[in-house]
Motif scaffolding. Structure first.
Motif, short mmCIF file in Angstrom:
data_model
loop_
_atom_site.label_atom_id
_atom_site.label_comp_id
_atom_site.label_asym_id
_atom_site.label_seq_id
_atom_site.Cartn_x
_atom_site.Cartn_y
_atom_site.Cartn_z
N SER A 1 0.84 -1.19 0.00
CA SER A 1 0.00 0.00 0.00
C SER A 1 0.87 1.24 0.00
O SER A 1 1.96 1.26 0.59
CB SER A 1 -0.92 0.01 1.23
OG SER A 1 -1.71 1.19 1.25
N ALA A 2 0.38 2.28 -0.67
CA ALA A 2 1.12 3.54 -0.73
C ALA A 2 1.03 4.32 0.57
O ALA A 2 1.73 5.33 0.73
CB ALA A 2 0.59 4.39 -1.89
N GLN A 3 0.19 3.87 1.50
CA GLN A 3 0.06 4.54 2.78
C GLN A 3 -0.54 3.58 3.79
O GLN A 3 -1.21 2.62 3.42
CB GLN A 3 -0.83 5.78 2.65
CG GLN A 3 -2.24 5.47 2.17
CD GLN A 3 -3.05 6.72 1.87
OE1 GLN A 3 -2.48 7.79 1.70
NE2 GLN A 3 -4.35 6.58 1.82
N PRO A 4 -0.28 3.81 5.09
CA PRO A 4 -0.87 2.93 6.11
C PRO A 4 -2.39 3.01 6.09
O PRO A 4 -2.97 4.04 5.74
CB PRO A 4 -0.30 3.50 7.42
CG PRO A 4 0.91 4.28 7.02
CD PRO A 4 0.61 4.84 5.65
N SER A 5 -3.03 1.90 6.46
CA SER A 5 -4.49 1.85 6.48
C SER A 5 -4.97 1.05 7.70
O SER A 5 -5.12 -0.17 7.62
CB SER A 5 -5.03 1.21 5.19
OG SER A 5 -6.45 1.09 5.25
N PRO A 6 -5.22 1.72 8.82
CA PRO A 6 -5.73 1.03 9.99
C PRO A 6 -7.06 0.32 9.73
O PRO A 6 -7.31 -0.76 10.28
CB PRO A 6 -5.89 2.15 11.02
CG PRO A 6 -4.93 3.21 10.58
CD PRO A 6 -4.94 3.15 9.09
N ASP A 7 -7.90 0.91 8.89
CA ASP A 7 -9.18 0.28 8.57
C ASP A 7 -8.97 -1.06 7.86
O ASP A 7 -9.67 -2.04 8.13
CB ASP A 7 -10.04 1.19 7.70
CG ASP A 7 -10.58 2.40 8.46
OD1 ASP A 7 -10.56 2.35 9.70
OD2 ASP A 7 -11.00 3.37 7.80
N PHE A 8 -8.01 -1.10 6.94
CA PHE A 8 -7.73 -2.35 6.23
C PHE A 8 -7.17 -3.39 7.18
O PHE A 8 -7.53 -4.58 7.09
CB PHE A 8 -6.77 -2.09 5.08
CG PHE A 8 -6.42 -3.32 4.29
CD1 PHE A 8 -7.38 -3.96 3.52
CD2 PHE A 8 -5.14 -3.86 4.32
CE1 PHE A 8 -7.07 -5.10 2.79
CE2 PHE A 8 -4.83 -4.99 3.59
CZ PHE A 8 -5.79 -5.62 2.83
N GLU A 9 -6.31 -2.97 8.07
CA GLU A 9 -5.75 -3.89 9.05
C GLU A 9 -6.88 -4.51 9.89
O GLU A 9 -6.88 -5.72 10.16
CB GLU A 9 -4.76 -3.15 9.94
CG GLU A 9 -3.90 -4.04 10.79
CD GLU A 9 -2.79 -3.27 11.47
OE1 GLU A 9 -2.58 -3.48 12.68
OE2 GLU A 9 -2.12 -2.47 10.80
N GLU A 10 -7.86 -3.70 10.26
CA GLU A 10 -9.00 -4.19 11.02
C GLU A 10 -9.83 -5.18 10.20
O GLU A 10 -10.28 -6.22 10.70
CB GLU A 10 -9.87 -3.02 11.47
CG GLU A 10 -11.08 -3.44 12.30
CD GLU A 10 -11.90 -2.24 12.77
OE1 GLU A 10 -13.00 -2.46 13.30
OE2 GLU A 10 -11.44 -1.09 12.59
N THR A 11 -10.00 -4.87 8.90
CA THR A 11 -10.76 -5.76 8.03
C THR A 11 -10.08 -7.11 7.89
O THR A 11 -10.74 -8.16 7.87
CB THR A 11 -10.95 -5.12 6.64
OG1 THR A 11 -11.60 -3.86 6.78
CG2 THR A 11 -11.80 -6.02 5.74
N LEU A 12 -8.77 -7.13 7.81
CA LEU A 12 -8.04 -8.40 7.73
C LEU A 12 -8.37 -9.28 8.94
O LEU A 12 -8.62 -10.48 8.80
CB LEU A 12 -6.53 -8.14 7.68
CG LEU A 12 -5.93 -7.69 6.35
CD1 LEU A 12 -4.47 -7.30 6.54
CD2 LEU A 12 -6.05 -8.76 5.29
N GLY A 13 -8.38 -8.68 10.12
CA GLY A 13 -8.70 -9.43 11.31
C GLY A 13 -10.14 -9.90 11.32
O GLY A 13 -10.44 -11.03 11.73
N ASN A 14 -11.05 -9.05 10.83
CA ASN A 14 -12.46 -9.41 10.80
C ASN A 14 -12.74 -10.58 9.86
O ASN A 14 -13.69 -11.35 10.07
CB ASN A 14 -13.31 -8.20 10.41
CG ASN A 14 -13.33 -7.12 11.47
OD1 ASN A 14 -13.06 -7.40 12.65
ND2 ASN A 14 -13.62 -5.89 11.08
N VAL A 15 -11.95 -10.69 8.80
CA VAL A 15 -12.14 -11.78 7.84
C VAL A 15 -11.59 -13.10 8.39
O VAL A 15 -11.97 -14.18 7.91
CB VAL A 15 -11.47 -11.42 6.50
CG1 VAL A 15 -11.43 -12.60 5.55
CG2 VAL A 15 -12.22 -10.28 5.83
N GLY A 16 -10.72 -13.03 9.38
CA GLY A 16 -10.19 -14.24 9.99
C GLY A 16 -8.69 -14.41 9.92
O GLY A 16 -8.16 -15.41 10.40
#
Length: 225
Positions: free
Chosen positions: A184-199
């Motif tokens: 990613s061209a920049q950090p994304s806390p929301d994406f990091e959270e989504t990764l955890g939510n998916v499992g």
């Protein structure tokens, strides 16, 4: 007093399935432009190389892992993977025929000629979102460098890769204990959270400093064993 400016030279311009793609030379650099938006160039590549290394490191000592690289780009990830004998197989999914041509017979061949000749390497011309939704193949690692990352996609449809359904498809094609690495061209806390939510487990973000601006990052997650 006059000032001269280095104007990029257009080497090739094509109308692809998702719009116009252009290969330019700007000084010593080669650049890829999609629908008028700068995507990448050959100036650095440290974060693309780290994308591949971070995935391999997370696999520990798994023998001869098979990596899927999403996006050929200017070839940094492919060339770096092929330079490492630990990878057993290397599959690259690229949807733009022009980009594949530029590597096989065009100016980008200077970066990936050896990697493309490597018997471990396979190039698949396909849209990555469709590919992970439909393929029956499985992989030890997915190294995804699609568009500019989760929070800023240039091409319609790419954002679906970073949402829950797209990440669920990524998990499906990963073998147990397999690693998803996302540039990613920049950090994304929301994406990091989504990764955890998916499992995904062991979710973390690694920053790679760049010459100017915010650092590039690699988001990592492991499919449960």
């Amino acid at each position: 007093m006059s000032t001269s400016y280095d104007i990029p030279e257009v080497l090739d311009r094509r109308e692809g399935p998702w719009g116009e793609v252009v290969l330019r030379r700007h000084g010593a650099l080669l650049q890829i432009i999609a629908n008028g938006c700068f995507l990448m160039d050959t100036s650095d590549g440290r974060s693309e190389r780290r994308l591949v290394d971070a995935a391999l490191d997370a696999l520990d000592d798994r023998p001869a892992p098979h990596v899927l690289i999403g996006g050929l780009g200017v070839g940094f990830s492919l060339a770096h993977a092929a330079a490492n004998s630990r990878w057993g197989r290397i599959t690259v999914v690229e949807r733009e025929p022009a980009v594949i041509d530029w590597h096989r017979t065009g100016p980008l061949a200077e970066l990936t000629r050896d990697a493309l000749a490597d018997p471990r390497t396979e190039i698949v011309e396909a849209d990555l979102v469709e590919y992970v939704n439909e393929t029956s193949a499985t992989y030890d690692a997915l190294c995804l460098d699609i568009d500019n990352g989760p929070d800023w996609t240039v091409t319609d449809g790419n954002d679906g890769l970073y949402a829950k359904p797209g990440l669920a498809s990524c998990a499906r094609v990963l073998r147990p204990g397999g690693v998803l690495a996302v540039w990613s061209a920049q950090p994304s806390p929301d994406f990091e959270e989504t990764l955890g939510n998916v499992g995904f487990q062991q979710v973390r973000t690694e920053e790679i400093p760049v010459a100017r601006g915010v650092p590039d990052v690699v988001h990592l997650g492991v499919r449960p064993g």
